[in-house]
Design a protein around this motif. Structure first.
Motif, short mmCIF file in Angstrom:
data_model
loop_
_atom_site.label_atom_id
_atom_site.label_comp_id
_atom_site.label_asym_id
_atom_site.label_seq_id
_atom_site.Cartn_x
_atom_site.Cartn_y
_atom_site.Cartn_z
N PRO A 43 0.84 -1.21 0.00
CA PRO A 43 0.00 0.00 0.00
C PRO A 43 0.87 1.26 0.00
N PHE A 100 -1.08 2.16 -5.37
CA PHE A 100 -1.70 0.99 -4.77
C PHE A 100 -2.08 1.27 -3.33
N ALA A 101 -3.31 0.92 -2.97
CA ALA A 101 -3.84 1.16 -1.64
C ALA A 101 -4.48 -0.12 -1.10
N GLU A 102 -4.65 -0.16 0.21
CA GLU A 102 -5.34 -1.31 0.81
C GLU A 102 -6.83 -1.22 0.52
N HIS A 103 -7.48 -2.37 0.44
CA HIS A 103 -8.93 -2.40 0.21
C HIS A 103 -9.67 -2.35 1.53
#
Length: 103
Positions: A43, A100-103
């Motif tokens: 992330p 990109f990131a955490e869901h």
């Protein structure tokens, strides 16, 4: 070739095979070798996909600085393309930044 120590970054910027991706995707050679890598993304990681229209006009150091300064991927793309154009824009400029990131 730079990673392997065969060429310096300066030599690579003028090397006749610097357009290898173009040659692989649209060239006439049937035996093109494609280099692929697997990355584990975390992330907050950024991935930059771009054409030589950017890298031929803007140094890697400057590209990295803009990516660190600009948190919004769309704005980073706009700034990178604008800087390439300001420095002459001698080729088509394609820039994609994915964050990109955490869901």
């Amino acid at each position: 070739m730079v990673r392997r120590g065969i060429l310096s970054p300066e030599q690579a910027s003028r090397h006749p095979s610097r357009h290898l991706v173009t040659n692989v995707l649209g060239g006439y050679e049937q035996s093109a070798l494609v280099e692929m890598h697997k990355l584990d993304l975390e992330p907050g990681d950024l991935v930059l996909l771009c054409s030589d229209g950017l890298t031929g006009m803007v140094s890697d150091t400057r590209i990295a600085a803009i990516l660190q300064e600009e948190q919004e991927p769309r704005r980073a793309c706009e700034r990178l393309a604008a800087e390439a154009n300001e420095k002459g824009g001698r080729d088509n400029i394609t820039v994609i930044v994915a964050c990109f990131a955490e869901h």
